[in-house]
Design a protein around this motif. Sequence first.
Motif, mmCIF file in Angstrom:
data_model
loop_
_atom_site.group_PDB
_atom_site.id
_atom_site.type_symbol
_atom_site.label_atom_id
_atom_site.label_comp_id
_atom_site.label_asym_id
_atom_site.label_seq_id
_atom_site.Cartn_x
_atom_site.Cartn_y
_atom_site.Cartn_z
ATOM 1 N N GLY A 1 55.674 1.869 20.658
ATOM 2 C CA GLY A 1 54.421 1.319 21.159
ATOM 3 C C GLY A 1 54.553 -0.034 21.800
ATOM 4 O O GLY A 1 53.563 -0.584 22.315
ATOM 5 N N ASN A 2 55.760 -0.602 21.800
ATOM 6 C CA ASN A 2 55.976 -1.933 22.369
ATOM 7 C C ASN A 2 57.075 -1.952 23.427
ATOM 8 O O ASN A 2 57.503 -3.016 23.871
ATOM 9 C CB ASN A 2 56.312 -2.923 21.252
ATOM 10 C CG ASN A 2 55.129 -3.155 20.330
ATOM 11 O OD1 ASN A 2 54.168 -3.816 20.688
ATOM 12 N ND2 ASN A 2 55.173 -2.571 19.135
ATOM 13 N N THR A 3 57.531 -0.770 23.830
ATOM 14 C CA THR A 3 58.592 -0.670 24.821
ATOM 15 C C THR A 3 58.066 -0.957 26.228
ATOM 16 O O THR A 3 56.857 -0.996 26.457
ATOM 17 C CB THR A 3 59.187 0.750 24.784
ATOM 18 O OG1 THR A 3 60.192 0.884 25.771
ATOM 19 C CG2 THR A 3 58.111 1.796 25.081
ATOM 20 N N THR A 4 58.996 -1.104 27.193
ATOM 21 C CA THR A 4 58.601 -1.145 28.601
ATOM 22 C C THR A 4 58.543 0.259 29.187
ATOM 23 O O THR A 4 58.113 0.436 30.326
ATOM 24 C CB THR A 4 59.579 -2.005 29.421
ATOM 25 O OG1 THR A 4 60.910 -1.526 29.236
ATOM 26 C CG2 THR A 4 59.493 -3.469 29.003
ATOM 27 N N ALA A 5 59.003 1.269 28.432
ATOM 28 C CA ALA A 5 58.823 2.689 28.778
ATOM 29 C C ALA A 5 59.455 3.065 30.109
ATOM 30 O O ALA A 5 58.818 3.654 30.971
ATOM 31 C CB ALA A 5 57.348 3.066 28.750
ATOM 32 N N LYS A 6 60.732 2.738 30.250
ATOM 33 C CA LYS A 6 61.511 3.170 31.411
ATOM 34 C C LYS A 6 62.395 4.342 30.998
ATOM 35 O O LYS A 6 63.219 4.208 30.088
ATOM 36 C CB LYS A 6 62.379 2.032 31.941
ATOM 37 C CG LYS A 6 61.598 0.824 32.449
ATOM 38 C CD LYS A 6 62.559 -0.286 32.873
ATOM 39 C CE LYS A 6 61.818 -1.488 33.424
ATOM 40 N NZ LYS A 6 62.755 -2.572 33.813
ATOM 41 N N LEU A 7 62.227 5.453 31.638
ATOM 42 C CA LEU A 7 62.991 6.669 31.336
ATOM 43 C C LEU A 7 64.095 6.781 32.378
ATOM 44 O O LEU A 7 64.015 7.552 33.326
ATOM 45 C CB LEU A 7 62.062 7.875 31.363
ATOM 46 C CG LEU A 7 62.613 9.208 30.860
ATOM 47 C CD1 LEU A 7 62.959 9.146 29.383
ATOM 48 C CD2 LEU A 7 61.606 10.320 31.119
ATOM 49 N N SER A 8 65.151 6.001 32.192
ATOM 50 C CA SER A 8 66.154 5.821 33.240
ATOM 51 C C SER A 8 67.565 6.011 32.714
ATOM 52 O O SER A 8 67.875 5.671 31.571
ATOM 53 C CB SER A 8 66.032 4.409 33.827
ATOM 54 O OG SER A 8 67.062 4.151 34.757
ATOM 55 N N LEU A 9 68.439 6.527 33.571
ATOM 56 C CA LEU A 9 69.859 6.643 33.253
ATOM 57 C C LEU A 9 70.637 5.411 33.698
ATOM 58 O O LEU A 9 71.777 5.210 33.260
ATOM 59 C CB LEU A 9 70.451 7.897 33.902
ATOM 60 C CG LEU A 9 69.790 9.215 33.500
ATOM 61 C CD1 LEU A 9 70.477 10.389 34.192
ATOM 62 C CD2 LEU A 9 69.808 9.405 31.996
ATOM 63 N N LEU A 10 70.068 4.617 34.583
ATOM 64 C CA LEU A 10 70.639 3.307 34.916
ATOM 65 C C LEU A 10 69.984 2.305 33.988
ATOM 66 O O LEU A 10 68.783 2.060 34.074
ATOM 67 C CB LEU A 10 70.383 2.959 36.377
ATOM 68 C CG LEU A 10 70.990 1.629 36.861
ATOM 69 C CD1 LEU A 10 72.516 1.676 36.808
ATOM 70 C CD2 LEU A 10 70.515 1.296 38.273
ATOM 71 N N GLN A 11 70.773 1.716 33.092
ATOM 72 C CA GLN A 11 70.224 0.949 31.976
ATOM 73 C C GLN A 11 70.807 -0.458 31.945
ATOM 74 O O GLN A 11 71.578 -0.827 31.054
ATOM 75 C CB GLN A 11 70.509 1.687 30.669
ATOM 76 C CG GLN A 11 69.954 3.109 30.657
ATOM 77 C CD GLN A 11 70.350 3.907 29.428
ATOM 78 O OE1 GLN A 11 71.219 3.504 28.654
ATOM 79 N NE2 GLN A 11 69.722 5.062 29.241
ATOM 80 N N GLY A 12 70.443 -1.256 32.933
ATOM 81 C CA GLY A 12 70.983 -2.607 32.993
ATOM 82 C C GLY A 12 72.484 -2.560 33.202
ATOM 83 O O GLY A 12 72.975 -1.964 34.152
ATOM 84 N N THR A 13 73.237 -3.178 32.293
ATOM 85 C CA THR A 13 74.709 -3.147 32.357
ATOM 86 C C THR A 13 75.286 -2.343 31.196
ATOM 87 O O THR A 13 76.400 -2.576 30.742
ATOM 88 C CB THR A 13 75.269 -4.575 32.338
ATOM 89 O OG1 THR A 13 74.808 -5.259 31.161
ATOM 90 C CG2 THR A 13 74.828 -5.357 33.568
ATOM 91 N N LYS A 14 74.511 -1.380 30.725
ATOM 92 C CA LYS A 14 74.874 -0.609 29.533
ATOM 93 C C LYS A 14 76.172 0.179 29.702
ATOM 94 O O LYS A 14 77.049 0.165 28.828
ATOM 95 C CB LYS A 14 73.727 0.350 29.224
ATOM 96 C CG LYS A 14 73.930 1.237 28.017
ATOM 97 C CD LYS A 14 73.735 0.488 26.752
ATOM 98 C CE LYS A 14 73.714 1.428 25.564
ATOM 99 N NZ LYS A 14 73.589 0.671 24.302
ATOM 100 N N LEU A 15 76.338 0.891 30.809
ATOM 101 C CA LEU A 15 77.479 1.797 30.959
ATOM 102 C C LEU A 15 78.793 1.032 31.095
ATOM 103 O O LEU A 15 79.813 1.422 30.520
ATOM 104 C CB LEU A 15 77.260 2.721 32.149
ATOM 105 C CG LEU A 15 76.010 3.602 32.061
ATOM 106 C CD1 LEU A 15 75.896 4.489 33.289
ATOM 107 C CD2 LEU A 15 76.029 4.445 30.789
ATOM 108 N N SER A 16 78.793 -0.050 31.847
ATOM 109 C CA SER A 16 80.019 -0.843 31.963
ATOM 110 C C SER A 16 80.377 -1.478 30.626
ATOM 111 O O SER A 16 81.563 -1.613 30.288
ATOM 112 C CB SER A 16 79.860 -1.919 33.043
ATOM 113 O OG SER A 16 78.697 -2.703 32.829
ATOM 114 N N SER A 17 79.361 -1.836 29.836
ATOM 115 C CA SER A 17 79.622 -2.389 28.500
ATOM 116 C C SER A 17 80.246 -1.336 27.592
ATOM 117 O O SER A 17 81.208 -1.627 26.859
ATOM 118 C CB SER A 17 78.317 -2.904 27.895
ATOM 119 O OG SER A 17 78.499 -3.346 26.566
ATOM 120 N N ILE A 18 79.732 -0.110 27.625
ATOM 121 C CA ILE A 18 80.303 0.962 26.798
ATOM 122 C C ILE A 18 81.751 1.229 27.179
ATOM 123 O O ILE A 18 82.620 1.397 26.317
ATOM 124 C CB ILE A 18 79.459 2.244 26.926
ATOM 125 C CG1 ILE A 18 78.103 2.058 26.237
ATOM 126 C CG2 ILE A 18 80.193 3.447 26.318
ATOM 127 C CD1 ILE A 18 77.149 3.224 26.427
#
Length: 492
Positions: free
Chosen positions: A62-79
């Motif tokens: 109920g407090n999210t920005t509610a983005k349903l995305s596969l591009l997630q900031g810098t998430k993939l390069s971090s993983i």
Amino acid sequence: MTSLWLDRPGLPASDPLPVGERLDDLVIGAGLTGLTTALLLARAGRRVAVIEARTVGAVTTGNTTAKLSLLQGTKLSSILRKQSHAVAQAYVDANLEGQQWLVRFCADHDVPVQTRDAITYAAEIHQVEEARNEHDAARSLGLDVRWHDQLDLPFTNHGGAVLADQYQFDPLDVLTALASQVREHGGTIHEGHRVVSASKTGLPTVHLDDGTELTASEVILATGTPILDRGLYFAKLEPLRSYALAFDFATTPMPMSLSAGQPSRSIRDVPRADGTTKLMIGGSGHTVGRTRSEASHVDELREWTARYFPGAAETHVWSAQDYQSHDGIPYVGALPRGGGRFHVATGFDKWGMTNAVAAARNLTASLLGEPVSWSKPMARRITRPQGAAKIAELNLSVGAYLAKGLVTAELKDVPDSPPEGAGVVGRDGLLPTGVSTVDGQTCAVRALCTHLGGVLKWNDQEKSWDCPLHGSRFTPDGEVLEGPATRPLRTS
């Protein structure tokens, strides 16, 4: 501090507790993870109940920005810096399945969804390398991202990665539809009941704060961070708090944008049912309880918005809590030392819209004997040196804040009545006491977290007591808001 999403009437009502009934599955937590899990199990013909300490969607969803995305900031390069390419690919595959399942569900149940490009942009010249690294990581994992040296955005940028045809929505529209479907398939939802403990002798039994006991064949913890300590997840998760504001502002549809570095800035438009469109600005995150002033982070977002969107009129301000795992991959599966009947999903790291549904698919497929293909690579991930260093860093910082909190409390005096809106931790006898005054009401509580005894910090934005160790939060009079703690603070 009510979010734009939660500021509405007519949320799903609560059902009577299923005391004495034989349940197949008991889901703890009525956010996106819990309700999706409950629906998938109920569709399979199982007797399912959902227990929620507060109300549907009250915490992260109920407090999210509610983005349903596969591009997630810098998430993939971090993983990819912490895990193998196979694990990172499984993460993308899981998120794709979660995204597409939710898009189909919304289409089937008339939940409005908007299609938008997702952007990871460089707000400063020194962020270009981070944004380019994310572009390269996403392409290596099969996503059709494009690099732009300059983006047509109404704020300063130095280019970024763009992934077309991603999605956004109102998360409470989704939860309302999920709750309705859970009930239509025979499940029940029970608000205002906090689980305080559980036992695994025989079938799992959970104990509620009013003394009620419920038994089920399987128990699923969908509570943001696990409320049972058996898996020691609190030692492998970092609790993060971030902020969001909504504004009345005449805007056309815009991309869902997120900066590649800190301080983070998240931007999206929000179409409303009355035909108007709001502007949402988020970011300025930090570890829970470890900042001088939470209100200063909100002020930063206000100042940034005024610079780039002059005339925007603020209507809502709120914050959210998320949990980041040591390597960026969620923990999903059987709870250690749970006898194989307790299950957990946590560590979505601010990307719960896709990860919540992926976790629900993973858990339910396993319970129904049909595991999904991408679950094995994620389950077999290896903690590499960088991940191990992150776990060590998390726990060293916890130790440092524990010592710092005790010293700070010892040096402060406790006022009889702090100024309106303020709270102070100090010594009253042998143990720290927290005294606050909110809405004219002065409360005194034992300022030690009921989880593992961390000295609490006053949150000047949300008027709460926050634990800097593992992220538990309490109201001014000591009731639990969220985190691994399940019991209220002692009053002084």
